[in-house]
Design a protein around this motif. Sequence first.
Motif, PDB file in Angstrom:
ATOM      1  N   PRO A 171     -10.866  12.609   1.564  1.00  0.00           N
ATOM      2  CA  PRO A 171     -11.129  11.193   1.200  1.00  0.00           C
ATOM      3  C   PRO A 171     -11.101  11.121  -0.185  1.00  0.00           C
ATOM      4  CG  PRO A 171     -12.709  11.773   2.709  1.00  0.00           C
ATOM      5  CD  PRO A 171     -11.925  13.005   2.398  1.00  0.00           C
ATOM      6  N   GLY A 172     -11.524  11.928  -1.511  1.00  0.00           N
ATOM      7  CA  GLY A 172     -11.458  11.721  -2.599  1.00  0.00           C
ATOM      8  C   GLY A 172      -9.934  11.912  -3.151  1.00  0.00           C
ATOM      9  N   GLU A 173      -9.146  12.792  -2.565  1.00  0.00           N
ATOM     10  CA  GLU A 173      -7.865  12.734  -2.765  1.00  0.00           C
ATOM     11  C   GLU A 173      -7.082  11.242  -2.544  1.00  0.00           C
ATOM     12  OE1 GLU A 173      -6.396  17.218  -2.388  1.00  0.00           O
ATOM     13  OE2 GLU A 173      -7.065  16.177  -0.509  1.00  0.00           O
ATOM     14  N   VAL A 174      -7.508  10.870  -1.519  1.00  0.00           N
ATOM     15  CA  VAL A 174      -6.927   9.582  -1.062  1.00  0.00           C
ATOM     16  C   VAL A 174      -7.510   8.306  -2.269  1.00  0.00           C
ATOM     17  CG1 VAL A 174      -6.903   7.450   0.646  1.00  0.00           C
ATOM     18  CG2 VAL A 174      -7.036  10.130   1.583  1.00  0.00           C
ATOM     19  N   LYS A 175      -8.580   8.431  -2.512  1.00  0.00           N
ATOM     20  CA  LYS A 175      -8.900   7.434  -3.678  1.00  0.00           C
ATOM     21  C   LYS A 175      -8.096   7.877  -5.035  1.00  0.00           C
ATOM     22  CE  LYS A 175     -12.817   5.686  -6.113  1.00  0.00           C
ATOM     23  NZ  LYS A 175     -12.146   5.762  -7.504  1.00  0.00           N
ATOM     24  N   ARG A 176      -7.919   9.037  -5.325  1.00  0.00           N
ATOM     25  CA  ARG A 176      -6.981   9.329  -6.423  1.00  0.00           C
ATOM     26  C   ARG A 176      -5.643   8.548  -6.299  1.00  0.00           C
ATOM     27  NH1 ARG A 176     -10.320  13.669  -6.444  1.00  0.00           N
ATOM     28  NH2 ARG A 176      -8.962  15.247  -5.513  1.00  0.00           N
ATOM     29  N   LEU A 177      -5.182   8.863  -5.200  1.00  0.00           N
ATOM     30  CA  LEU A 177      -3.735   8.275  -4.855  1.00  0.00           C
ATOM     31  C   LEU A 177      -3.621   6.913  -4.905  1.00  0.00           C
ATOM     32  CD1 LEU A 177      -0.850   8.571  -3.824  1.00  0.00           C
ATOM     33  CD2 LEU A 177      -1.804   8.350  -1.254  1.00  0.00           C
ATOM     34  N   ARG A 178      -4.759   6.159  -4.328  1.00  0.00           N
ATOM     35  CA  ARG A 178      -4.709   4.955  -4.407  1.00  0.00           C
ATOM     36  C   ARG A 178      -5.107   4.228  -5.916  1.00  0.00           C
ATOM     37  NH1 ARG A 178      -4.973   2.084   0.371  1.00  0.00           N
ATOM     38  NH2 ARG A 178      -5.738   3.028   2.204  1.00  0.00           N
ATOM     39  N   ASP A 179      -5.709   4.872  -6.485  1.00  0.00           N
ATOM     40  CA  ASP A 179      -6.209   4.604  -7.964  1.00  0.00           C
ATOM     41  C   ASP A 179      -4.767   4.637  -8.966  1.00  0.00           C
ATOM     42  OD1 ASP A 179      -8.778   4.192  -7.253  1.00  0.00           O
ATOM     43  OD2 ASP A 179      -9.265   5.964  -8.266  1.00  0.00           O
ATOM     44  N   ARG A 180      -3.949   5.442  -8.565  1.00  0.00           N
ATOM     45  CA  ARG A 180      -2.708   5.431  -9.595  1.00  0.00           C
ATOM     46  C   ARG A 180      -1.926   4.640  -9.027  1.00  0.00           C
ATOM     47  NH1 ARG A 180      -1.953  10.847  -6.738  1.00  0.00           N
ATOM     48  NH2 ARG A 180       0.120  10.726  -5.788  1.00  0.00           N
ATOM     49  N   LEU A 181      -1.879   3.793  -7.983  1.00  0.00           N
ATOM     50  CA  LEU A 181      -0.942   2.767  -7.580  1.00  0.00           C
ATOM     51  C   LEU A 181      -1.397   1.143  -7.819  1.00  0.00           C
ATOM     52  CD1 LEU A 181      -0.333   3.961  -3.695  1.00  0.00           C
ATOM     53  CD2 LEU A 181       1.113   4.301  -5.644  1.00  0.00           C
ATOM     54  N   GLY A 182      -0.590   0.420  -8.122  1.00  0.00           N
ATOM     55  CA  GLY A 182      -0.539  -0.929  -8.539  1.00  0.00           C
ATOM     56  C   GLY A 182      -1.147  -1.591  -7.201  1.00  0.00           C
ATOM     57  N   PRO A 183      -1.270  -2.822  -7.372  1.00  0.00           N
ATOM     58  CA  PRO A 183      -1.663  -3.789  -6.202  1.00  0.00           C
ATOM     59  C   PRO A 183      -0.427  -3.840  -5.100  1.00  0.00           C
ATOM     60  CG  PRO A 183      -1.544  -5.190  -8.012  1.00  0.00           C
ATOM     61  CD  PRO A 183      -1.642  -3.711  -8.502  1.00  0.00           C
ATOM     62  N   ASP A 184      -0.660  -4.101  -3.832  1.00  0.00           N
ATOM     63  CA  ASP A 184       0.497  -4.117  -2.987  1.00  0.00           C
ATOM     64  C   ASP A 184       0.413  -5.601  -2.566  1.00  0.00           C
ATOM     65  OD1 ASP A 184       1.782  -4.137  -0.735  1.00  0.00           O
ATOM     66  OD2 ASP A 184       1.191  -2.126   0.265  1.00  0.00           O
ATOM     67  N   PRO A 185       1.401  -6.348  -2.599  1.00  0.00           N
ATOM     68  CA  PRO A 185       1.649  -7.727  -2.088  1.00  0.00           C
ATOM     69  C   PRO A 185       1.344  -7.774  -0.679  1.00  0.00           C
ATOM     70  CG  PRO A 185       3.437  -7.209  -3.544  1.00  0.00           C
ATOM     71  CD  PRO A 185       2.897  -5.958  -3.250  1.00  0.00           C
ATOM     72  N   LEU A 186       1.285  -6.731   0.032  1.00  0.00           N
ATOM     73  CA  LEU A 186       1.150  -6.767   1.629  1.00  0.00           C
ATOM     74  C   LEU A 186      -0.346  -6.504   2.240  1.00  0.00           C
ATOM     75  CD1 LEU A 186       4.751  -5.154   2.885  1.00  0.00           C
ATOM     76  CD2 LEU A 186       3.755  -7.769   3.153  1.00  0.00           C
ATOM     77  N   ARG A 187      -1.447  -6.108   0.997  1.00  0.00           N
ATOM     78  CA  ARG A 187      -2.572  -5.767   1.322  1.00  0.00           C
ATOM     79  C   ARG A 187      -3.088  -7.054   1.074  1.00  0.00           C
ATOM     80  NH1 ARG A 187      -3.862  -0.731   2.275  1.00  0.00           N
ATOM     81  NH2 ARG A 187      -6.103  -1.099   1.424  1.00  0.00           N
ATOM     82  N   ALA A 188      -4.230  -7.097   1.921  1.00  0.00           N
ATOM     83  CA  ALA A 188      -5.374  -8.297   1.775  1.00  0.00           C
ATOM     84  C   ALA A 188      -6.128  -7.886   0.322  1.00  0.00           C
ATOM     85  CB  ALA A 188      -6.156  -8.305   2.925  1.00  0.00           C
ATOM     86  N   SER A 247       3.042   2.065 -10.398  1.00  0.00           N
ATOM     87  CA  SER A 247       1.603   1.772 -10.751  1.00  0.00           C
ATOM     88  C   SER A 247       1.319   0.414 -11.240  1.00  0.00           C
ATOM     89  CB  SER A 247       1.442   2.847 -11.857  1.00  0.00           C
ATOM     90  OG  SER A 247       2.327   2.507 -13.081  1.00  0.00           O
ATOM     91  N   VAL A 248       2.267  -0.314 -11.072  1.00  0.00           N
ATOM     92  CA  VAL A 248       2.099  -1.839 -11.699  1.00  0.00           C
ATOM     93  C   VAL A 248       2.130  -2.636 -10.722  1.00  0.00           C
ATOM     94  CG1 VAL A 248       3.073  -3.636 -13.054  1.00  0.00           C
ATOM     95  CG2 VAL A 248       3.235  -1.221 -14.113  1.00  0.00           C
ATOM     96  N   VAL A 249       2.959  -2.419  -9.779  1.00  0.00           N
ATOM     97  CA  VAL A 249       3.103  -3.239  -8.404  1.00  0.00           C
ATOM     98  C   VAL A 249       3.623  -2.212  -7.456  1.00  0.00           C
ATOM     99  CG1 VAL A 249       3.587  -5.125  -7.214  1.00  0.00           C
ATOM    100  CG2 VAL A 249       3.809  -5.355  -9.487  1.00  0.00           C
ATOM    101  N   ALA A 250       2.877  -2.173  -6.323  1.00  0.00           N
ATOM    102  CA  ALA A 250       3.383  -0.974  -5.211  1.00  0.00           C
ATOM    103  C   ALA A 250       3.951  -1.831  -3.899  1.00  0.00           C
ATOM    104  CB  ALA A 250       1.943  -0.186  -4.903  1.00  0.00           C
ATOM    105  N   GLY A 251       5.105  -1.054  -3.656  1.00  0.00           N
ATOM    106  CA  GLY A 251       5.850  -1.486  -2.607  1.00  0.00           C
ATOM    107  C   GLY A 251       7.229  -2.200  -3.016  1.00  0.00           C
ATOM    108  N   PRO A 252       7.462  -2.967  -3.849  1.00  0.00           N
ATOM    109  CA  PRO A 252       8.869  -3.561  -4.072  1.00  0.00           C
ATOM    110  C   PRO A 252       9.725  -2.267  -4.425  1.00  0.00           C
ATOM    111  CG  PRO A 252       7.214  -4.841  -5.404  1.00  0.00           C
ATOM    112  CD  PRO A 252       6.401  -3.742  -4.731  1.00  0.00           C
ATOM    113  N   GLY A 253      10.912  -2.379  -4.156  1.00  0.00           N
ATOM    114  CA  GLY A 253      12.192  -1.594  -4.440  1.00  0.00           C
ATOM    115  C   GLY A 253      13.222  -2.207  -5.123  1.00  0.00           C
TER     116      GLY A 253
END
Length: 271
Positions: A112-129, A155-161
């Motif tokens: 769980p802690g590693e998942v949090k660190r992964l999420r923390d380094r990602l930007g907001p995802d336009p598809l997530r609530a 790390s700024v916006v997660a998802g777009p390519g």
Amino acid sequence: MPEGHTIHRLAAEHQRVFGGRSVAAASPQGRFAEGARVLDGRVLEHADAHGKHLLLGFEDERVLHVHLGIYGKYQFGPVPAPEPVGLVRLRLEGPDGYADLRGPNACELLEPGEVKRLRDRLGPDPLRADGDPDVAWRRISRTRTPIAVLLMDQSVVAGPGNIYRAEVLYRQGIDPRLPGLRLAPEQWRAIWDDLVLLMAEGVRVGRIDTVRPEHTPEAMGRPPRVDDHGGEVYVYRRAGQPCLVCGTEVRTVEVAGRNLFWCPTCQPPAV
């Protein structure tokens, strides 16, 4: 590399096929043998996506993290599953189907802690609530980095390519070379809202379509686009062709190692 809508579709498919069920896990290739032994027989409790990262949560709180990268692919099918073909990193099999994973950039079990660190380094995802455009704006508004580069920074916006970044900037009439600190707040909000709209449609139909109704092949009397990436687009991979709106030749240039496409008339440089 698959864009974020594809990963959200994969999360939904895992939930549909395996959610709430015990799964058999194996690594025919052998490179994920230890992780597969841990997952074997466990229940998939939830399937989630953040940007280009697939996160499958199992009953012991460990999460299977998959990043497809450039070469990764999933194959789903009915049971009984056939003998694995090729380098299958991970096979999950349940009562209603199976999924084979090949060639991912990452396939690993996270605490769980590693998942949090992964999420923390990602930007907001336009598809997530929980995607918050203001989080991205705080970074965008303080840098001279071009908006086209920022939209590709996970790390700024997660998802777009590459496709979504070219198309959303075209749709909003924004010069892709515009520095982030010169982007107006209302322009950023329009970009974000358009990404939410376009990427949600990508999840729904399974391909990237960005042209408005008046610019479809049917409305314009033009041939449909033929491309491995599918979908009707304004500028992506249309360099040298006329803009669908103004007729100006679509241009391309390499930016940060990726080809950028834009229309110099519909996306004029800011004064």
